[in-house]
Design an enzyme around this catalytic site. Sequence first.
Site, PDB file in Angstrom:
ATOM      1  N   HIS A   1      46.855  46.809  41.186  1.00  8.81           N
ATOM      2  CA  HIS A   1      46.732  47.158  39.763  1.00  8.81           C
ATOM      3  C   HIS A   1      48.052  47.736  39.243  1.00  8.81           C
ATOM      4  O   HIS A   1      48.508  47.409  38.156  1.00  8.81           O
ATOM      5  CB  HIS A   1      45.647  48.227  39.565  1.00  8.81           C
TER       6      HIS A   1
ATOM      7  N   GLN B   1      47.031  37.293  40.104  1.00  4.10           N
ATOM      8  CA  GLN B   1      46.770  35.992  40.739  1.00  4.10           C
ATOM      9  C   GLN B   1      45.674  36.096  41.796  1.00  4.10           C
ATOM     10  O   GLN B   1      45.043  35.103  42.151  1.00  4.10           O
ATOM     11  CB  GLN B   1      48.071  35.488  41.383  1.00  4.10           C
TER      12      GLN B   1
HETATM   13  P1  AMP Z   1      39.795  44.562  38.843  1.00  3.19           P
HETATM   14  O1  AMP Z   1      39.874  46.043  38.662  1.00  3.19           O
HETATM   15  O2  AMP Z   1      39.378  44.138  40.208  1.00  3.19           O
HETATM   16  O3  AMP Z   1      39.019  43.890  37.728  1.00  3.19           O
HETATM   17  O4  AMP Z   1      41.278  44.030  38.699  1.00  3.19           O
HETATM   18  C1  AMP Z   1      42.027  44.297  37.545  1.00  3.19           C
HETATM   19  C2  AMP Z   1      43.249  43.413  37.559  1.00  3.19           C
HETATM   20  O5  AMP Z   1      44.038  43.677  38.708  1.00  3.19           O
HETATM   21  C3  AMP Z   1      42.875  41.916  37.619  1.00  3.19           C
HETATM   22  O6  AMP Z   1      43.721  41.180  36.774  1.00  3.19           O
HETATM   23  C4  AMP Z   1      43.111  41.595  39.072  1.00  3.19           C
HETATM   24  O7  AMP Z   1      43.397  40.232  39.309  1.00  3.19           O
HETATM   25  C5  AMP Z   1      44.319  42.465  39.384  1.00  3.19           C
HETATM   26  N1  AMP Z   1      44.429  42.675  40.822  1.00  3.19           N
HETATM   27  C6  AMP Z   1      43.445  43.047  41.679  1.00  3.19           C
HETATM   28  N2  AMP Z   1      43.903  43.057  42.945  1.00  3.19           N
HETATM   29  C7  AMP Z   1      45.209  42.682  42.894  1.00  3.19           C
HETATM   30  C8  AMP Z   1      46.238  42.496  43.869  1.00  3.19           C
HETATM   31  N3  AMP Z   1      46.009  42.697  45.168  1.00  3.19           N
HETATM   32  N4  AMP Z   1      47.452  42.098  43.456  1.00  3.19           N
HETATM   33  C9  AMP Z   1      47.693  41.882  42.132  1.00  3.19           C
HETATM   34  N5  AMP Z   1      46.773  42.043  41.167  1.00  3.19           N
HETATM   35  C10 AMP Z   1      45.547  42.434  41.528  1.00  3.19           C
END
Ligand code: AMP
Length: 272
Positions: free
Chosen positions: A28, A139
């Site tokens: 994030h 991604q």
């Molecule tokens: P989430 O809180 O899981 O909804 O994720 C929020 C944002 O962070 C989304 O755009 C995810 O794709 C991104 N995200 C989650 N894990 C990763 C990661 N390991 N690397 C890059 N971006 C991430």
Amino acid sequence: MQQQARQWQSEQKRVGFVPTMGALHEGHLSLVKESLAHNETTVVSIFVNPAQFGPGEDFESYPRTLENDLAMLDQLGVDLLFLPSQDDFYQDGFSTYIEPPVVANRFEGTLRKDHFRGVTTVVLKLFMLTLPTNVYFGQKDFQQCAVLSTMIDDLALPVQFHRMPIVREEDGLAMSSRNRYLSESDREKARAISAALFSAQAAFENGEKEGCILRKIATDYLQKHGIHEIDYLTIVDPRSLTEVETIVTDVVLLVAARIGTTRLLDNILLTE
Ligand code: AMP
């Protein structure tokens, strides 16, 4: 939120926006840092969106670590943390949903009914509230990126979409808020997911262009390392997410597998 966003707009400030569900980690934060580097103002939202969870999924138990999240965002210098409440967001009588594009009708979309409808709806509403110039997504959720960038194009939304690379743990596991569900032995096993992708990538870079062979390399690797519950392992066109057999242009290898009760997603771009 909208009033503040209008104010920034009138000051000609570029607003970068990073929507999240909290339980923040370095993945994030990489999105947040990118936004801070390219915009005068950065907004992060934390909202565990009930509309994107199906019955029996982990909405109730989804990790909520607000204090820790706040400290991380504070340290980076985020301008505004937007924390809508469930009741504010889905006020009584809420009944308008965004029908996702066709690219949602496969993989996660077939396994998690209404998941993408929940995602498109929440994201469009968040955009309308934060009025961003640039939006940043990971991604790691490759299909989500395809769904949202298509929605932005189809509806001519005035935002610039940025897909940011996957941030991984030292052993290769893609960072995810759900990794904390893994027991110690499952965590050990989980490293095989990225390693399987890397083994297919190595074969690709050595000249193997047949999808079925690359899929077999990755599948065999998973099975050899005790991962048998593979929801899908597929090589697809990065825009349409339709399956590719012989690779002649850039593709993405997508995988979703279950370890115990935890579902993990990962993917890797195979580029010439
Ligand atoms: P989430 O809180 O899981 O909804 O994720 C929020 C944002 O962070 C989304 O755009 C995810 O794709 C991104 N995200 C989650 N894990 C990763 C990661 N390991 N690397 C890059 N971006 C991430």
